[in-house]
Design an enzyme around this catalytic site. Structure first.
Site, PDB file in Angstrom:
ATOM      1  N   ARG A  15      17.570  41.730  57.479  1.00 34.35           N
ATOM      2  CA  ARG A  15      18.706  42.816  57.250  1.00 34.35           C
ATOM      3  C   ARG A  15      19.718  42.926  58.246  1.00 34.35           C
ATOM      4  O   ARG A  15      20.690  43.091  58.080  1.00 34.35           O
ATOM      5  CB  ARG A  15      18.057  44.006  56.561  1.00 34.35           C
ATOM      6  CG  ARG A  15      18.946  45.117  56.123  1.00 34.35           C
ATOM      7  CD  ARG A  15      18.562  45.930  54.950  1.00 34.35           C
ATOM      8  NE  ARG A  15      17.307  46.656  55.176  1.00 34.35           N
ATOM      9  CZ  ARG A  15      16.654  47.584  56.052  1.00 34.35           C
ATOM     10  NH1 ARG A  15      17.944  48.155  56.912  1.00 34.35           N
ATOM     11  NH2 ARG A  15      15.719  47.870  56.090  1.00 34.35           N
ATOM     12  N   TYR A  29      41.878  42.681  40.833  1.00 35.42           N
ATOM     13  CA  TYR A  29      40.600  42.226  40.134  1.00 35.42           C
ATOM     14  C   TYR A  29      40.166  43.030  39.288  1.00 35.42           C
ATOM     15  O   TYR A  29      39.723  44.328  39.736  1.00 35.42           O
ATOM     16  CB  TYR A  29      39.631  41.476  41.105  1.00 35.42           C
ATOM     17  CG  TYR A  29      38.546  40.951  40.608  1.00 35.42           C
ATOM     18  CD1 TYR A  29      38.849  39.668  39.810  1.00 35.42           C
ATOM     19  CD2 TYR A  29      37.420  41.341  40.789  1.00 35.42           C
ATOM     20  CE1 TYR A  29      37.261  39.064  39.421  1.00 35.42           C
ATOM     21  CE2 TYR A  29      36.162  40.662  40.491  1.00 35.42           C
ATOM     22  CZ  TYR A  29      36.107  39.368  39.889  1.00 35.42           C
ATOM     23  OH  TYR A  29      35.165  38.688  39.243  1.00 35.42           O
ATOM     24  N   ASP A  50      41.773  42.037  49.940  1.00 37.58           N
ATOM     25  CA  ASP A  50      40.893  40.982  49.399  1.00 37.58           C
ATOM     26  C   ASP A  50      41.609  39.554  49.438  1.00 37.58           C
ATOM     27  O   ASP A  50      42.711  39.308  48.808  1.00 37.58           O
ATOM     28  CB  ASP A  50      40.681  41.584  48.079  1.00 37.58           C
ATOM     29  CG  ASP A  50      39.899  40.320  47.055  1.00 37.58           C
ATOM     30  OD1 ASP A  50      39.780  39.255  47.522  1.00 37.58           O
ATOM     31  OD2 ASP A  50      39.200  40.751  45.965  1.00 37.58           O
ATOM     32  N   LYS A 100      34.094  31.802  45.730  1.00 41.99           N
ATOM     33  CA  LYS A 100      35.495  31.147  45.402  1.00 41.99           C
ATOM     34  C   LYS A 100      35.542  29.916  46.472  1.00 41.99           C
ATOM     35  O   LYS A 100      34.684  29.009  46.598  1.00 41.99           O
ATOM     36  CB  LYS A 100      36.572  31.812  45.197  1.00 41.99           C
ATOM     37  CG  LYS A 100      36.077  33.150  44.486  1.00 41.99           C
ATOM     38  CD  LYS A 100      35.813  32.955  42.852  1.00 41.99           C
ATOM     39  CE  LYS A 100      35.094  33.964  42.257  1.00 41.99           C
ATOM     40  NZ  LYS A 100      35.695  35.459  42.192  1.00 41.99           N
TER      41      LYS A 100
HETATM   42  C1  LIG Z   1      35.588  36.750  42.077  1.00 45.60           C
HETATM   43  C2  LIG Z   1      36.247  37.807  42.792  1.00 45.60           C
HETATM   44  C3  LIG Z   1      35.970  38.730  43.359  1.00 45.60           C
HETATM   45  C4  LIG Z   1      34.375  39.193  43.277  1.00 45.60           C
HETATM   46  O1  LIG Z   1      33.572  38.435  43.759  1.00 45.60           O
HETATM   47  P1  LIG Z   1      31.975  38.022  43.425  1.00 45.60           P
HETATM   48  O2  LIG Z   1      31.511  37.135  44.486  1.00 45.60           O
HETATM   49  O3  LIG Z   1      32.137  37.693  42.193  1.00 45.60           O
HETATM   50  O4  LIG Z   1      31.230  39.485  43.440  1.00 45.60           O
HETATM   51  C5  LIG Z   1      36.600  39.927  44.047  1.00 45.60           C
HETATM   52  N1  LIG Z   1      37.985  39.684  44.076  1.00 45.60           N
HETATM   53  C6  LIG Z   1      38.555  38.464  43.668  1.00 45.60           C
HETATM   54  C7  LIG Z   1      39.864  38.420  43.874  1.00 45.60           C
HETATM   55  C8  LIG Z   1      37.879  37.654  43.097  1.00 45.60           C
HETATM   56  O5  LIG Z   1      38.369  36.494  42.485  1.00 45.60           O
END
Ligand SMILES: *Cc1c(COP(=O)(O)O)cnc(C)c1O
Length: 393
Positions: free
Chosen positions: A56, A110, A183, A208
Site C-alpha cells: 500500500r 467528464y 484532468d 486511456k
Molecule cells: C475515463 C476518464 C476518467 C475516469 O477514468 P477511469 O479510469 O475510468 O476511472 C476521468 N476523466 C476522463 C477525461 C476520462 O476520459
C-alpha cells in the site's frame, strides 16, 4: 528444513546477486518486504532509507511506473491509482484538505467527475459551482464570487474538445489561493504538461492513452512539490493503489506512448479533414482545425500538429436511430465507450459519457443526439476513412 517449510519459503527472497539486472521491471506480487535486520526495516519505515515495506506504501513495480509518469509530467510526486476516478478523488481530497471546501469546476467535464462532486463530495460539505472554463472573464468573476479552494478543469474537454487557457487559469487560481487540478487524460504528458503551466495537481485515467491497449483500468496523480507530502500521506492511508500487474501493463504500454500518440494525432488530422468534406456531416470538432473556437490557445499551448487524437462530429439532421444505424454499420472501427486505445473507437456521448444528464442539460452543453465521438487509433488512416465512408454511404 522440512518440505512443508520449504514449500512456504523456498525460491522467495533470493537477492539479485548483482551479476544481472532484469531489463524490464518484473511484477513484484509480494505485499510485504523483509530486511536483514529490524534496524534496517525501522529506517525504511521511517523513510530514512528508500525501500519497499508494504505494497500500500509502494513496491518496486509500482515505484517504477510512478517514476516514469512523474518524470514525463515533470512533477515532484506521483501516485499510481486503481482508476482515473480514484486518482481524481485523491487529488481533490488532497487539495481540499486545508483549503475552503469549494470547487469551481469547468461545466464541460467528464460525467463521473460531475457525479462525484454532486453526489459524493456535495453531501459531505464540498460546494461545487460550474463555469465556462473557456471564458476567462467568467472564470475570474466566478473565483471572486465563490472563493474556491480548487479549480477543476480538463486539458481537452469531452466530447466537444474545448481547450481553456490553462496558464492564465493557473495564475488566477494562485492569486486566489486555490489549487488548479487538471484532468489531462485526453492530452497525455506528451502534448501538454499542466505542471509546467503552474497547475498544482494533474490526474490521468491511465486506462486511456497511457496504458493504451484497452486492457488496464488505472489512474495517476502527479503534483508539484507543494502537494507531495499531503498526497503521499493520503494515498498511503486511503490505499487507492494500482495493482502491480496493472502497473506492469501500463509501463509496458507506455514504452510505445510516443509512437502511438504521434500516429494517432496524424491519423486524426486526416480523418477530421475527410469528415469535414462529407455532405452528410454537419460539423466536425477537432483541436487541429484552424476554425476551432480555441484555436489561438491551442496554437499557443500545444506542439504544432499534435493537438490530440479525438474527433467528434455531427450527422446532418440525423435522429438517434439514424446515428445508431451508422454506428452499427462500422466494421473495423469498434463501438466502445473508452478512448486512447490502439483501435479506433466510436462512442455516442448522449447514451454513454453524458447519459445521466437530462436532455435539456445535454442540449445546453451542446451534446446532441446526432453527435458521435471518435478516438482515433493507430491503424492506417485510409482504413479508418474507408470504414467511415461505407458506413455513411
Ligand atoms: C475515463 C476518464 C476518467 C475516469 O477514468 P477511469 O479510469 O475510468 O476511472 C476521468 N476523466 C476522463 C477525461 C476520462 O476520459
Amino acid at each position: 528444513m522440512k518440505r512443508e517449510s520449504k514449500a512456504v519459503h523456498w525460491g522467495d527472497r533470493r537477492r539479485i546477486s548483482g551479476s544481472f539486472t532484469p531489463v524490464t521491471t518484473p511484477i513484484y506480487t509480494a505485499t510485504s518486504y523483509s530486511y536483514d535486520s529490524m534496524e534496517t526495516l525501522d529506517r525504511v519505515l521511517g523513510r530514512e532509507i528508500e525501500g519497499p515495506s508494504y505494497t500500500r506504501y509502494g513496491n518496486p513495480t509500482i515505484d517504477a511506473l510512478e517514476e516514469l509518469i512523474r518524470e514525463l509530467e515533470g512533477g515532484a510526486f506521483c501516485a499510481a491509482c486503481s482508476s482515473g476516478m480514484a486518482a481524481l478523488h485523491l487529488a481533490l481530497l488532497g487539495a481540499l484538505l486545508d483549503r475552503p471546501r469549494r470547487v469551481l469546476c469547468a461545466d464541460a467535464i467528464y460525467g463521473s467527475t460531475a457525479n462525484m462532486l454532486m453526489t459524493i463530495l456535495g453531501p459531505i460539505g464540498v460546494e461545487t459551482s460550474f463555469v465556462d472554463i473557456c471564458d476567462l472573464a467568467a472564470v475570474e468573476a466566478a473565483v471572486q464570487e465563490s472563493k474556491p479552494g480548487v479549480i477543476l478543469m480538463e486539458t481537452i474537454s469531452n466530447p466537444l474538445l474545448r481547450v481553456g487557457e490553462m496558464d492564465k487559469i493557473a495564475a488566477i487560481a494562485r492569486e486566489a489561493g486555490a489549487v488548479l487540478v487538471v484532468d489531462s487524460t485526453f492530452a497525455t504528458p506528451l502534448l501538454l504538461r499542466p505542471l509546467e503551466l503552474a497547475a498544482g495537481i494533474v490526474i490521468h485515467s491511465a486506462t486511456k492513452y497511457l496504458a493504451g491497449h484497452g486492457d488496464v483500468l488505472g489512474g495517476a496523480v502527479i503534483s508539484s512539490a507543494e502537494h507531495a507530502d499531503t498526497l503521499r500521506s493520503l494515498a498511503h492511508t486511503l490505499g487507492p493503489v494500482m495493482s502491480p500487474f496493472e502497473c506492469y501493463l501500463t509501463m509496458r504500454g507506455m514504452k510505445t506512448l510516443a509512437v502511438r500518440v504521434e500516429r494517432q494525432c496524424a491519423n486524426a488530422c486526416k480523418v477530421a479533414s475527410w469528415l469535414s468534406a462529407q455532405p452528410r456531416v454537419e460539423r466536425v470538432y477537432f483541436t487541429g482545425d484552424p476554425s476551432h473556437p480555441d484555436f489561438t490557445t491551442i496554437a499557443r499551448l500545444f506542439p504544432k500538429n499534435q493537438t490530440g487524437a479525438m474527433v467528434s462530429f455531427e450527422l446532418k439532421d440525423a435522429s438517434r436511430e439514424e446515428v445508431f444505424h451508422f454506428m452499427d454499420k462500422l466494421q473495423m472501427v469498434v463501438r466502445g465507450t473508452s478512448l486512447g486505445d490502439v483501435q479506433t473507437l466510436a462512442s455516442h456521448p448522449a447514451i454513454s459519457s453524458h447519459r445521466e444528464l437530462t436532455p435539456k442539460h445535454r442540449e445546453r452543453l451542446g451534446i446532441r443526439d446526432n453527435l458521435i465521438r471518435l478516438s482515433i487509433g493507430i491503424e492506417a488512416a485510409e482504413d479508418i476513412i474507408d470504414d467511415l465512408r461505407q458506413a455513411l454511404g
